[in-house]
Write a protein that holds these residues in place. Structure first.
Motif, PDB file in Angstrom:
ATOM      1  N   VAL A  84      23.036 -26.741  -9.290  1.00 52.90           N
ATOM      2  CA  VAL A  84      23.469 -28.020  -8.700  1.00 52.90           C
ATOM      3  C   VAL A  84      22.736 -28.322  -7.398  1.00 52.90           C
ATOM      4  N   MET A  85      21.986 -27.357  -6.864  1.00 53.10           N
ATOM      5  CA  MET A  85      21.235 -27.614  -5.640  1.00 53.10           C
ATOM      6  C   MET A  85      19.979 -28.420  -5.944  1.00 53.10           C
ATOM      7  N   GLN A  86      19.822 -29.520  -5.242  1.00 54.25           N
ATOM      8  CA  GLN A  86      18.670 -30.404  -5.447  1.00 54.25           C
ATOM      9  C   GLN A  86      17.871 -30.515  -4.160  1.00 54.25           C
ATOM     10  N   SER A 135      25.495 -32.633  -5.208  1.00 61.28           N
ATOM     11  CA  SER A 135      26.305 -33.805  -5.533  1.00 61.28           C
ATOM     12  C   SER A 135      27.504 -33.438  -6.386  1.00 61.28           C
ATOM     13  N   GLN A 136      27.557 -32.176  -6.826  1.00 64.70           N
ATOM     14  CA  GLN A 136      28.695 -31.654  -7.562  1.00 64.70           C
ATOM     15  C   GLN A 136      28.770 -30.154  -7.300  1.00 64.70           C
ATOM     16  N   VAL A 148      30.719 -22.583  -0.814  1.00 66.62           N
ATOM     17  CA  VAL A 148      30.673 -24.038  -0.633  1.00 66.62           C
ATOM     18  C   VAL A 148      30.052 -24.686  -1.865  1.00 66.62           C
ATOM     19  N   ARG A 149      28.965 -24.111  -2.337  1.00 67.43           N
ATOM     20  CA  ARG A 149      28.282 -24.660  -3.514  1.00 67.43           C
ATOM     21  C   ARG A 149      29.178 -24.663  -4.749  1.00 67.43           C
ATOM     22  N   LEU A 197      31.431 -34.400  -1.014  1.00 71.78           N
ATOM     23  CA  LEU A 197      30.162 -34.586  -1.724  1.00 71.78           C
ATOM     24  C   LEU A 197      29.653 -36.018  -1.585  1.00 71.78           C
ATOM     25  N   PRO A 198      28.329 -36.224  -1.566  1.00 70.11           N
ATOM     26  CA  PRO A 198      27.293 -35.186  -1.557  1.00 70.11           C
ATOM     27  C   PRO A 198      27.280 -34.435  -0.235  1.00 70.11           C
TER      28      PRO A 198
END
Length: 326
Positions: free
Chosen positions: A15-17, A8-9, A47-48, A56-57
């Protein structure tokens, strides 16, 4: 519920969920694949981090191998139950199920496992366009490949050997040098201990090379240029150490009227026919044993451990490919 990785950011691995996601319904000309093994590639970290922008997301990943779960209207090239592999999907391959355009899929021969396919498809197609299209490497030709013990590099070592070419590979340790030589590198250079350009000059009896393949980026740019013959070609295809910026074109003049290209897979594999041609050549080499694809157990991660997978990949401690296993 099936799981998928979402960001999401932009930022670091944190930041990976992991989220719940329903099995998608295929749109026209789409196929839903139940992923059995998912390829982790350095481009995923771009990309991340935001180096490569994404809305995003967003999901992550473009490569996986699995079984066709359902097909959308108009799909005639594959059917439910087929074994398939893909490397150019829309973002979101870090998931248990992923909807993929049918023309991005290749049928996977029974002789190749899901893990072999996911570990080699994007990297193998990359090596194909590098060695067979961007610059056509000839038998007995000597060339330089930066980061020869990485996932792309180890496939390049084997492909070069199959072509009868002499790949000089840069590596960061004695262990990685041994791995690259075992894969087919003609010679290796430990960039932590040796001057790469000076060593290339020695290995080529002062001739240097006609082409350099470089996925490292910022840290190796100057050294790579210094390894090239007059009117040689610099193939910059990655940014592992950061992007190359502020290039002074007159430097290319000063170093011998050099050429530079910044290619990508999507610039070469642009339709189903091109994908079939490249994948058939890759699959043939894997099936024959000319290219061996082995993923160490410590480089296989559960989908829920994607954060650790990215940390491990970016530590430069890996050899060859890494996988997520749903």
């Amino acid at each position: 519920m099936p799981k998928r990785i979402q960001i999401s950011q932009h930022g670091g691995p944190e930041v990976m969920q992991i989220i719940d996601a329903a099995i998608p319904e295929p749109a026209a000309d789409e196929v839903v694949v139940e992923n059995k093994a998912i390829g982790i590639n350095y481009i995923d970290t771009y990309v991340r981090s935001g180096l490569y922008p994404a809305s995003l997301p967003s999901g992550l990943g473009t490569e996986a191998a699995g079984v066709v779960k359902s097909v959308g209207e108009g799909v005639t090239t594959v059917k439910v139950g087929d074994r398939v592999v893909y490397a150019q999907s829309a973002l979101g391959a870090y998931s248990e199920y992923h909807a993929v355009a049918a023309d991005k899929l290749a049928l996977l021969p029974d002789a190749i496992s899901f893990e072999q396919a996911a570990a080699s498809f994007l990297k193998g197609l990359t090596v194909h366009y590098l060695l067979r299209q961007t610059y056509v490497v000839q038998p007995d030709e000597t060339f330089l490949f930066q980061a020869a013990a990485g996932g792309v590099g180890l496939i390049a070592c084997q492909w070069a050997k199959a072509l009868g070419a002499h790949l000089i590979g840069t590596v960061g340790s004695a262990e990685k040098a041994a791995r690259a030589k075992e894969a087919g590198a003609w010679e290796t250079i430990n960039y932590r201990e040796e001057d790469v350009a000076k060593r290339v000059l020695e290995l080529t009896n002062g001739k240097k090379v006609r082409v350099v393949y470089d996925s490292v980026g910022k840290d190796t740019w100057e050294a790579s240029l210094d390894c090239l013959q007059r009117r040689g070609l610099m193939v910059s295809f990655g940014n592992a150490s950061g992007p190359v910026t502020g290039v002074n074109l007159s430097t290319l003049t000063q170093k011998g009227s050099l050429y530079v290209t910044r290619p990508s897979l999507n610039g070469y594999i642009t339709n189903a026919d091109a994908l079939t041609q490249a994948s058939n050549e890759l699959f043939s080499l894997i099936a024959s044993g000319a290219i061996k694809v082995e993923v160490p157990e410590q480089q296989k991660f559960a989908l829920t451990d994607a954060q650790q997978a990215h940390k491990t990949l970016q530590s430069r401690a890996t050899q060859g490919s890494c996988l997520l296993i749903p």
